[in-house]
Design a protein around this motif. Sequence first.
Motif, PDB file in Angstrom:
ATOM      1  N   THR A 188       5.596   9.585  -6.107  1.00  0.00           N
ATOM      2  CA  THR A 188       4.877  10.855  -5.936  1.00  0.00           C
ATOM      3  C   THR A 188       3.382  10.576  -5.770  1.00  0.00           C
ATOM      4  N   ASN A 189       2.728  11.330  -4.890  1.00  0.00           N
ATOM      5  CA  ASN A 189       1.277  11.230  -4.698  1.00  0.00           C
ATOM      6  C   ASN A 189       0.652  12.499  -5.259  1.00  0.00           C
ATOM      7  N   ARG A 190       0.122  12.389  -6.466  1.00  0.00           N
ATOM      8  CA  ARG A 190      -0.304  13.570  -7.210  1.00  0.00           C
ATOM      9  C   ARG A 190      -1.312  14.437  -6.462  1.00  0.00           C
ATOM     10  N   ASP A 191      -2.353  13.793  -5.901  1.00  0.00           N
ATOM     11  CA  ASP A 191      -3.433  14.595  -5.327  1.00  0.00           C
ATOM     12  C   ASP A 191      -3.222  14.984  -3.864  1.00  0.00           C
ATOM     13  N   LYS A 242       0.829  -1.212   0.000  1.00  0.00           N
ATOM     14  CA  LYS A 242       0.000   0.000   0.000  1.00  0.00           C
ATOM     15  C   LYS A 242       0.858   1.255   0.000  1.00  0.00           C
ATOM     16  N   VAL A 243       0.437   2.234  -0.771  1.00  0.00           N
ATOM     17  CA  VAL A 243       1.103   3.545  -0.720  1.00  0.00           C
ATOM     18  C   VAL A 243       0.020   4.615  -0.573  1.00  0.00           C
ATOM     19  N   GLY A 244       0.445   5.888  -0.558  1.00  0.00           N
ATOM     20  CA  GLY A 244      -0.520   6.976  -0.453  1.00  0.00           C
ATOM     21  C   GLY A 244      -1.362   7.109  -1.714  1.00  0.00           C
ATOM     22  N   LYS A 245      -2.303   8.038  -1.669  1.00  0.00           N
ATOM     23  CA  LYS A 245      -3.260   8.186  -2.775  1.00  0.00           C
ATOM     24  C   LYS A 245      -2.628   8.667  -4.079  1.00  0.00           C
ATOM     25  N   THR A 246      -3.277   8.289  -5.181  1.00  0.00           N
ATOM     26  CA  THR A 246      -2.880   8.654  -6.546  1.00  0.00           C
ATOM     27  C   THR A 246      -1.361   8.584  -6.784  1.00  0.00           C
ATOM     28  N   PRO A 247      -0.820   7.349  -6.651  1.00  0.00           N
ATOM     29  CA  PRO A 247       0.621   7.195  -6.905  1.00  0.00           C
ATOM     30  C   PRO A 247       0.916   7.432  -8.390  1.00  0.00           C
ATOM     31  N   SER A 248       1.776   8.399  -8.677  1.00  0.00           N
ATOM     32  CA  SER A 248       2.006   8.796 -10.073  1.00  0.00           C
ATOM     33  C   SER A 248       3.366   8.318 -10.559  1.00  0.00           C
ATOM     34  N   GLY A 249       4.398   9.103 -10.271  1.00  0.00           N
ATOM     35  CA  GLY A 249       5.733   8.705 -10.708  1.00  0.00           C
ATOM     36  C   GLY A 249       6.384   7.745  -9.721  1.00  0.00           C
ATOM     37  N   ALA A 302       6.352  16.878   1.940  1.00  0.00           N
ATOM     38  CA  ALA A 302       5.523  17.751   1.113  1.00  0.00           C
ATOM     39  C   ALA A 302       6.302  18.163  -0.138  1.00  0.00           C
ATOM     40  N   THR A 303       5.577  18.284  -1.256  1.00  0.00           N
ATOM     41  CA  THR A 303       6.182  18.785  -2.492  1.00  0.00           C
ATOM     42  C   THR A 303       5.379  20.011  -2.925  1.00  0.00           C
ATOM     43  N   GLY A 304       5.647  20.503  -4.111  1.00  0.00           N
ATOM     44  CA  GLY A 304       4.796  21.536  -4.692  1.00  0.00           C
ATOM     45  C   GLY A 304       3.454  20.917  -5.067  1.00  0.00           C
ATOM     46  N   ASN A 305       2.610  21.696  -5.715  1.00  0.00           N
ATOM     47  CA  ASN A 305       1.251  21.287  -6.038  1.00  0.00           C
ATOM     48  C   ASN A 305       1.207  20.321  -7.236  1.00  0.00           C
ATOM     49  N   HIS A 306       0.608  19.120  -6.997  1.00  0.00           N
ATOM     50  CA  HIS A 306       0.354  18.172  -8.081  1.00  0.00           C
ATOM     51  C   HIS A 306       1.640  17.553  -8.655  1.00  0.00           C
ATOM     52  N   PRO A 307       2.421  16.855  -7.815  1.00  0.00           N
ATOM     53  CA  PRO A 307       3.674  16.262  -8.316  1.00  0.00           C
ATOM     54  C   PRO A 307       3.390  15.087  -9.249  1.00  0.00           C
ATOM     55  N   PHE A 308       4.058  15.064 -10.390  1.00  0.00           N
ATOM     56  CA  PHE A 308       3.834  13.959 -11.334  1.00  0.00           C
ATOM     57  C   PHE A 308       5.116  13.142 -11.504  1.00  0.00           C
ATOM     58  N   ASN A 350       6.213  19.468 -10.360  1.00  0.00           N
ATOM     59  CA  ASN A 350       4.919  19.796  -9.762  1.00  0.00           C
ATOM     60  C   ASN A 350       4.069  20.597 -10.757  1.00  0.00           C
ATOM     61  N   VAL A 351       3.094  19.899 -11.351  1.00  0.00           N
ATOM     62  CA  VAL A 351       2.382  20.422 -12.524  1.00  0.00           C
ATOM     63  C   VAL A 351       1.647  21.742 -12.263  1.00  0.00           C
ATOM     64  N   TYR A 352       0.945  21.845 -11.120  1.00  0.00           N
ATOM     65  CA  TYR A 352       0.066  22.995 -10.934  1.00  0.00           C
ATOM     66  C   TYR A 352       0.749  24.276 -10.461  1.00  0.00           C
ATOM     67  N   ASP A 353       1.881  24.181  -9.805  1.00  0.00           N
ATOM     68  CA  ASP A 353       2.479  25.455  -9.378  1.00  0.00           C
ATOM     69  C   ASP A 353       3.801  25.772 -10.079  1.00  0.00           C
ATOM     70  N   ASP A 354       4.040  25.066 -11.190  1.00  0.00           N
ATOM     71  CA  ASP A 354       5.186  25.399 -12.049  1.00  0.00           C
ATOM     72  C   ASP A 354       6.510  25.413 -11.285  1.00  0.00           C
TER      73      ASP A 354
END
Lengths: 319, 173
Positions: free
Chosen positions: A163-166, A143-150, A184-190, A203-207
């Motif tokens: 990374t947990n995108r959401d 198990k990992v945190g929500k919305t595992p992306s990269g 913690a990362t920036g907003n929306h890490p992919f 981090n997609v949303y905060d550039d």
Amino acid sequence: MINQNKKFILIILTSILLSLIYLYSNYYKVNSKAYITNQGDNTVSVVDLINLEVIKTIKVGIAPLGITILNKKNLGFIGNVGTDDISVIDTRTDQIIKTIKLNTAPLSLTSSPDESKVYVTDWFKNNVLIISVEEMKVIDSFKVGKTPSGIAFNKKYNYLIVTNRDSNSVEVYNKNTKLIKKLATGNHPFGVYTKGKYAYTANVYDDTVTVINLEDWSSKDIKVGAHPYNILTHQNLALVTNAVDDSLSIIDLKIDKEIKKINTGETPENLDIHQKLNLLIVTNWGSDSISIYDLKNLKLIKEIKTGAQSRSFGNFILQ
Amino acid sequence: MRKFIFALLTLLFSISIFAHGPTPQKVQESITVNVSVEKAWALVKDFSAIDKWHPAVKDIKIEKRGEDTYRILSLESGGTLEEKFRSTDDDLKKIKWEITKGKVPFTDFNAYIIVSKGANANESIIQWTARFYRTYKLNPPIPEGQDDATAKAAGQVIVDNGLAGLKKTLESK
């Protein structure tokens, strides 16, 4: 008679030399390819990185996105998020040798350094699946945190980094799949990348990109272009794809600042490097192509058409 | 009857294909317009002129927020849409923007239009590319109207009508 013998030997020597040259160039050829997942037409384009051309298009599952290439084992693992399975390609023949059913969407993939295992983020059920490369099947999951992306594997510490995108975080697991840190990362890490004692998230949303020190867990955000998608490092530079900017941000890691931007195709998403050939490859989702750069001066060498919606999320170069 | 079953099966099949995964949707369409590339680009690059050519737009209001420029569009169908200007590039003849607010069945909508030369001096090609996601980003089951197919259909209409509107406006001038 003597003359004839000499001639004969000369012919033999020449043919040996020619076959050696042929074998050598062939060796390079088969070991220098980029595999591009085209999410819009369910294919993988195989790009010969010596002649810079598409040499084959392989039909895979539906909506291929993530990829990881196992260089020592001559295998490519392709995650199909539409059919919830993985296509395994033999990179010597460029044919699919196995389809691994998952019943969940494989978002991103990476392998252990010895290439005995492939790790897959399970987008729907918040797991990381562990595939045995020898058995070609899922042997475990955790198990990992929500919305595992990269996902990326850090060789120095034997860490798996997700990374947990959401939830705007990154999780670090040790080799026993135990969570040892959540940051913690920036907003929306992919995308996530790791080398030495650092990990980097786009981090997609905060550039921004977040640089994480895996030794003392300090972190820092660096401003880049619009909608950064993925990142990698080369010497003292970090290169970041800015999807909405149609550019790459070049960051000087000595000063942790963007020093310039270079143009890409439309909607660049992912990137990888061929070390020996000194090539940087960027996938362009918008223009259905890849851009190939000389890594020494970051000058564009060529843009090549691939398939519809080229993405290749992961390590996509055989070398 | 057979036709109906076939259509139903096709529909079910296409829904199950697109119901999975965080896949960005792409709409990319082109139209050939019988005006010069300069004339086409002059209209396309004007962020405040969309009410002159997009049939869905009734009225427009431009708003500056700090360094950013937004346009608030009143739609023919009622309701409003807020869009943020990103950039223009005169060399590439490319304008980029994104939808930031509005009652739409998609999210993260980023778009760009590129104007290029056609077959002769009085012809240009306008290409519009849009990238967006369905509104429901979590696990299946996906609620009705929040799926990929709904998002794609809505994006397609915006692009198709927009290009047709551009052609009509440019060629009638």
